[in-house]
Design a protein around this motif. Structure first.
Motif, PDB file in Angstrom:
ATOM      1  N   THR A 197       0.913  -1.219   0.094  1.00  0.00           N
ATOM      2  CA  THR A 197       0.111   0.019  -0.021  1.00  0.00           C
ATOM      3  C   THR A 197       0.934   1.340   0.090  1.00  0.00           C
ATOM      4  O   THR A 197       1.952   1.421   0.744  1.00  0.00           O
ATOM      5  CB  THR A 197      -0.930   0.047   1.119  1.00  0.00           C
ATOM      6  OG1 THR A 197      -0.161  -0.286   2.474  1.00  0.00           O
ATOM      7  CG2 THR A 197      -1.955  -1.104   1.267  1.00  0.00           C
ATOM      8  N   THR A 214      -0.927   4.168   0.846  1.00  0.00           N
ATOM      9  CA  THR A 214      -1.448   5.170   1.721  1.00  0.00           C
ATOM     10  C   THR A 214      -1.572   4.497   3.129  1.00  0.00           C
ATOM     11  O   THR A 214      -2.050   4.931   3.982  1.00  0.00           O
ATOM     12  CB  THR A 214      -2.903   5.387   1.339  1.00  0.00           C
ATOM     13  OG1 THR A 214      -3.532   3.954   0.838  1.00  0.00           O
ATOM     14  CG2 THR A 214      -2.957   6.005  -0.040  1.00  0.00           C
ATOM     15  N   THR A 246       4.526  -0.076  -5.448  1.00  0.00           N
ATOM     16  CA  THR A 246       3.245   0.556  -5.178  1.00  0.00           C
ATOM     17  C   THR A 246       2.529   0.519  -6.584  1.00  0.00           C
ATOM     18  O   THR A 246       3.100   0.465  -7.533  1.00  0.00           O
ATOM     19  CB  THR A 246       3.462   1.812  -4.448  1.00  0.00           C
ATOM     20  OG1 THR A 246       4.129   2.673  -5.140  1.00  0.00           O
ATOM     21  CG2 THR A 246       3.850   1.871  -3.112  1.00  0.00           C
ATOM     22  N   GLU A 273       0.877   2.736  -8.014  1.00  0.00           N
ATOM     23  CA  GLU A 273       1.616   3.797  -9.196  1.00  0.00           C
ATOM     24  C   GLU A 273       2.375   3.445 -10.303  1.00  0.00           C
ATOM     25  O   GLU A 273       2.512   3.737 -11.300  1.00  0.00           O
ATOM     26  CB  GLU A 273       1.928   5.203  -8.549  1.00  0.00           C
ATOM     27  CG  GLU A 273       2.252   6.334  -9.178  1.00  0.00           C
ATOM     28  CD  GLU A 273       1.101   6.797 -10.166  1.00  0.00           C
ATOM     29  OE1 GLU A 273       1.132   7.571 -11.044  1.00  0.00           O
ATOM     30  OE2 GLU A 273      -0.105   6.778  -9.203  1.00  0.00           O
ATOM     31  N   LYS A 314       0.247   0.163 -12.552  1.00  0.00           N
ATOM     32  CA  LYS A 314      -0.867   0.371 -12.989  1.00  0.00           C
ATOM     33  C   LYS A 314      -0.995   0.455 -14.711  1.00  0.00           C
ATOM     34  O   LYS A 314      -1.972   0.167 -15.032  1.00  0.00           O
ATOM     35  CB  LYS A 314      -1.699   1.530 -12.623  1.00  0.00           C
ATOM     36  CG  LYS A 314      -0.969   2.941 -12.840  1.00  0.00           C
ATOM     37  CD  LYS A 314      -1.902   3.918 -12.034  1.00  0.00           C
ATOM     38  CE  LYS A 314      -1.171   5.671 -12.305  1.00  0.00           C
ATOM     39  NZ  LYS A 314      -2.149   6.528 -11.618  1.00  0.00           N
ATOM     40  N   PHE A 330      -6.700   2.512   3.783  1.00  0.00           N
ATOM     41  CA  PHE A 330      -6.120   2.441   2.536  1.00  0.00           C
ATOM     42  C   PHE A 330      -7.276   2.009   1.552  1.00  0.00           C
ATOM     43  O   PHE A 330      -7.323   1.525   0.513  1.00  0.00           O
ATOM     44  CB  PHE A 330      -4.882   1.521   2.534  1.00  0.00           C
ATOM     45  CG  PHE A 330      -5.262   0.042   2.877  1.00  0.00           C
ATOM     46  CD1 PHE A 330      -5.647  -0.788   1.971  1.00  0.00           C
ATOM     47  CD2 PHE A 330      -5.040  -0.246   4.155  1.00  0.00           C
ATOM     48  CE1 PHE A 330      -6.160  -1.961   2.330  1.00  0.00           C
ATOM     49  CE2 PHE A 330      -5.013  -1.560   4.527  1.00  0.00           C
ATOM     50  CZ  PHE A 330      -5.772  -2.569   3.780  1.00  0.00           C
ATOM     51  N   ASP A 340      -9.657   3.719  -0.258  1.00  0.00           N
ATOM     52  CA  ASP A 340      -9.767   4.166  -1.630  1.00  0.00           C
ATOM     53  C   ASP A 340      -8.633   3.564  -2.627  1.00  0.00           C
ATOM     54  O   ASP A 340      -9.120   3.438  -3.831  1.00  0.00           O
ATOM     55  CB  ASP A 340      -9.491   5.789  -1.513  1.00  0.00           C
ATOM     56  CG  ASP A 340     -10.797   6.563  -0.638  1.00  0.00           C
ATOM     57  OD1 ASP A 340     -11.847   5.857  -0.494  1.00  0.00           O
ATOM     58  OD2 ASP A 340     -10.676   7.448  -0.440  1.00  0.00           O
ATOM     59  N   GLU A 341      -7.281   3.199  -1.991  1.00  0.00           N
ATOM     60  CA  GLU A 341      -6.535   2.679  -3.083  1.00  0.00           C
ATOM     61  C   GLU A 341      -6.917   1.125  -3.190  1.00  0.00           C
ATOM     62  O   GLU A 341      -6.731   0.843  -4.136  1.00  0.00           O
ATOM     63  CB  GLU A 341      -5.192   2.785  -2.136  1.00  0.00           C
ATOM     64  CG  GLU A 341      -3.861   2.169  -2.932  1.00  0.00           C
ATOM     65  CD  GLU A 341      -2.637   2.025  -1.945  1.00  0.00           C
ATOM     66  OE1 GLU A 341      -1.750   1.831  -2.696  1.00  0.00           O
ATOM     67  OE2 GLU A 341      -2.744   2.588  -0.905  1.00  0.00           O
ATOM     68  N   GLU A 391      -9.549   1.503  -6.055  1.00  0.00           N
ATOM     69  CA  GLU A 391      -9.052   1.665  -7.069  1.00  0.00           C
ATOM     70  C   GLU A 391      -8.111   0.484  -7.976  1.00  0.00           C
ATOM     71  O   GLU A 391      -8.381   0.319  -9.079  1.00  0.00           O
ATOM     72  CB  GLU A 391      -7.798   2.740  -7.298  1.00  0.00           C
ATOM     73  CG  GLU A 391      -7.151   3.262  -8.362  1.00  0.00           C
ATOM     74  CD  GLU A 391      -6.115   4.424  -8.124  1.00  0.00           C
ATOM     75  OE1 GLU A 391      -5.761   4.921  -9.301  1.00  0.00           O
ATOM     76  OE2 GLU A 391      -5.627   4.789  -7.046  1.00  0.00           O
TER      77      GLU A 391
END
Length: 302
Positions: free
Chosen positions: A72, A74, A91, A93, A96, A120, A122-123, A126
């Motif tokens: 994670t 976040t 992570t 980012e 993706k 976390f 919301d992460e 996503e």
């Protein structure tokens, strides 16, 4: 065939001792093989133990597997060194933009929190949305399974009167389901959780199939009709002594936990527990990699 894991991962030496066929990134690049790319979203607090458990299972198939560990961004992990995370994890980012043949989302000891209360979440949302287009099949374990049922299918969880901890008998509803090919009609599997999900909600959902369940532990293996989401509400990946370690930890904290059911010989915590689920665990992971990942994933994602 081997699993390809990051060079220097602490689990490497133990896997070698267990004769699990592994190779590092340098050797794997010399082979002209299309390996399976598996992303592991490791949410367990003791990450190194979970790494070893999952790599042991992924390395016991004829398929070559490249493993990427996801953490994670976040939420700060407190039970593993920052150096370990920086060396072996990435992570969302940074991945993706990629396509993965398969993904594992582990459990996490946070099931007593409402989903939206998880820092976390919301992460997590996503990432779960991203899997719809970027992952061939996702294997969701324990809290990961509950999160997937909630996000993808609107099935919530509820708190149990007491913790579900132990090794329970499970029955198979449909032996023709590819994920459980080779399973006995009755088999054992460990559980360790404070919440559960409604079997009626699963049975009534048109996009889900309840493949296996336990009279004591409830719904266990749930597969989506499109085979992209697999939910395992327990912990087939656990070692023989994992429930013992959890029990001893809680005793040391003064929590006075219940003794895990059907786990210790004669229910005596002083006696060494035996692994009675190993063969079905290996079979499930092998079936998942073969039928749901390898046989379904495109050779070239693009």
């Amino acid at each position: 065939m081997p699993i390809n894991i990051p060079s220097g991962l602490p689990a490497t030496e133990i896997l070698k001792e267990e004769k699990i066929f592994i190779m590092d990134e340098v050797r794997s690049t010399s082979q002209n093989i299309r390996p399976l790319n598996i992303l592991i979203f490791n949410l367990m607090p003791e990450k190194e133990k979970t790494e070893l458990q999952l790599l042991r299972l992924l390395g016991n198939t004829p398929l070559q597997v490249n493993v990427t560990f996801l953490n994670t961004a976040t939420h700060e992990s407190k039970n593993v060194s920052k150096n370990h995370l920086e060396s072996f994890y990435t992570t969302f980012e940074h991945v993706k933009h990629r396509k993965f043949d398969g993904m594992i989302i582990t459990g996490a000891p946070i099931e007593l929190f409402e989903f939206h209360e998880v820092d976390f979440w919301d992460e997590m949302v996503e990432i779960m949305e991203w899997t719809k287009t970027n992952v061939t099949s996702v294997l969701n374990i324990c809290w990961g399974a509950q999160a997937a049922l909630y996000y993808h299918y609107g099935i919530g969880k509820y708190t149990l009167p007491s913790k579900c901890s132990g090794v329970f008998d499970h029955i198979v509803h449909d032996s023709t389901v590819k994920l459980i090919r080779g399973f006995n009609d009755v088999y054992t599997a460990p559980h360790s959780r404070n919440t559960s999900v409604s079997r009626e909600a699963i049975l009534n959902h048109p996009d889900l199939e309840l493949v296996s369940e336990s009279d004591e532990a409830g719904a266990f293996i749930i597969v989506s009709r499109d085979e992209k989401q697999i939910m395992i509400t327990g912990h087939l990946e656990y070692d023989a002594d994992t429930l013992k370690q959890e029990y001893d930890r809680d005793v040391a904290k003064g929590i006075e936990p219940q003794v895990p059911k059907h786990y210790f010989p004669n229910d005596d915590p002083t006696k060494k527990p035996l692994n009675r689920w190993r063969s079905h665990t290996h079979l499930l992971f092998s079936n998942w990699l073969n039928y749901y990942v390898y046989q379904e994933t495109p050779y070239e994602w693009e």
